[in-house]
Scaffold this motif. Structure first.
Motif, PDB file in Angstrom:
ATOM      1  N   LYS A  96       0.844  -1.198   0.000  1.00  0.00           N
ATOM      2  CA  LYS A  96       0.000   0.000   0.000  1.00  0.00           C
ATOM      3  C   LYS A  96       0.881   1.249   0.000  1.00  0.00           C
ATOM      4  O   LYS A  96       0.645   2.185  -0.768  1.00  0.00           O
ATOM      5  CB  LYS A  96      -0.899  -0.051   1.241  1.00  0.00           C
ATOM      6  CG  LYS A  96      -1.709   1.167   1.503  1.00  0.00           C
ATOM      7  CD  LYS A  96      -2.531   0.955   2.792  1.00  0.00           C
ATOM      8  CE  LYS A  96      -3.094   2.242   3.268  1.00  0.00           C
ATOM      9  NZ  LYS A  96      -2.517   2.786   4.458  1.00  0.00           N
ATOM     10  N   GLU A 100       1.016   4.333  -2.683  1.00  0.00           N
ATOM     11  CA  GLU A 100       0.749   5.699  -2.223  1.00  0.00           C
ATOM     12  C   GLU A 100       1.911   6.623  -2.597  1.00  0.00           C
ATOM     13  O   GLU A 100       1.699   7.777  -2.974  1.00  0.00           O
ATOM     14  CB  GLU A 100       0.518   5.720  -0.709  1.00  0.00           C
ATOM     15  CG  GLU A 100      -0.810   5.122  -0.310  1.00  0.00           C
ATOM     16  CD  GLU A 100      -0.975   4.980   1.193  1.00  0.00           C
ATOM     17  OE1 GLU A 100      -2.131   4.974   1.650  1.00  0.00           O
ATOM     18  OE2 GLU A 100       0.037   4.854   1.914  1.00  0.00           O
ATOM     19  N   ILE A 108      -5.573  10.021  -3.321  1.00  0.00           N
ATOM     20  CA  ILE A 108      -5.759   8.600  -3.050  1.00  0.00           C
ATOM     21  C   ILE A 108      -7.166   8.426  -2.487  1.00  0.00           C
ATOM     22  O   ILE A 108      -7.456   8.834  -1.361  1.00  0.00           O
ATOM     23  CB  ILE A 108      -4.703   8.048  -2.069  1.00  0.00           C
ATOM     24  CG1 ILE A 108      -3.271   8.316  -2.575  1.00  0.00           C
ATOM     25  CG2 ILE A 108      -4.942   6.560  -1.804  1.00  0.00           C
ATOM     26  CD1 ILE A 108      -2.887   7.593  -3.840  1.00  0.00           C
ATOM     27  N   ALA A 111      -6.610   3.042  -0.658  1.00  0.00           N
ATOM     28  CA  ALA A 111      -5.435   2.182  -0.791  1.00  0.00           C
ATOM     29  C   ALA A 111      -5.508   1.200   0.358  1.00  0.00           C
ATOM     30  O   ALA A 111      -5.663   1.606   1.514  1.00  0.00           O
ATOM     31  CB  ALA A 111      -4.149   2.995  -0.742  1.00  0.00           C
ATOM     32  N   CYS A 133      -5.285   0.017  -5.051  1.00  0.00           N
ATOM     33  CA  CYS A 133      -5.181   1.466  -5.002  1.00  0.00           C
ATOM     34  C   CYS A 133      -6.135   2.061  -6.034  1.00  0.00           C
ATOM     35  O   CYS A 133      -6.160   1.612  -7.184  1.00  0.00           O
ATOM     36  CB  CYS A 133      -3.748   1.905  -5.292  1.00  0.00           C
ATOM     37  SG  CYS A 133      -3.498   3.692  -5.165  1.00  0.00           S
TER      38      CYS A 133
END
Length: 142
Positions: A96, A100, A108, A111, A133
């Protein structure tokens, strides 16, 4: 990489009244920026080495139209103990935090790292550890 997969996706899209562009190409040589802007780019189980991953993810961000979306689903490092598929090299698995960071310039939306149950044929059955994501390019960004 699959012509049959392309045919299936195009038929499914047509049956739902959706138009998609489905290209089969070498990801390093596909002119994604020049052919954009794109409304949505999906990278589904596109496991790339770190240097290539960052390059491709950056190009995807540039190729999105303002307000466009990136969708990623890939195996994460916890998948190494599973037998339901995926690369067995840690550097090809996504966390994750990694996604990111790659998409830090985008909003975002979500995620996460989750366990899913795969039913995709031999070699891809049972519990699997994936990273997802969903990110959006800011509407004011070019």
């Amino acid at each position: 990489l699959s012509e049959r997969g392309r045919e299936k996706a195009l038929q499914l899209a047509a049956s739902h009244g959706v138009e998609i562009a489905y290209e089969i190409a070498d990801i390093l040589h596909f002119p994604i920026i020049e052919q954009g802007p794109w409304d949505c780019i999906a990278l589904i189980y596109a496991h790339l080495p770190p240097n290539i991953r960052r390059q491709v993810h950056s190009a995807c961000v540039q190729a999105l139209r303002p307000g466009g979306f990136i969708v990623v689903e890939a195996f994460n490092p916890r998948q190494l103990i599973r037998t339901s598929g995926g690369p067995k090299q840690t550097d090809l698995l996504y966390t994750k935090e990694m996604l990111e960071e790659d998409f830090a310039g985008l909003k975002i939306v979500e995620a996460c790292e989750v366990t899913v149950i795969l039913h995709e044929g031999p070699g891809h059955e049972g519990p699997a550890e994936v990273t997802r994501c969903f990110a959006q390019k800011h509407a004011s960004e070019k």
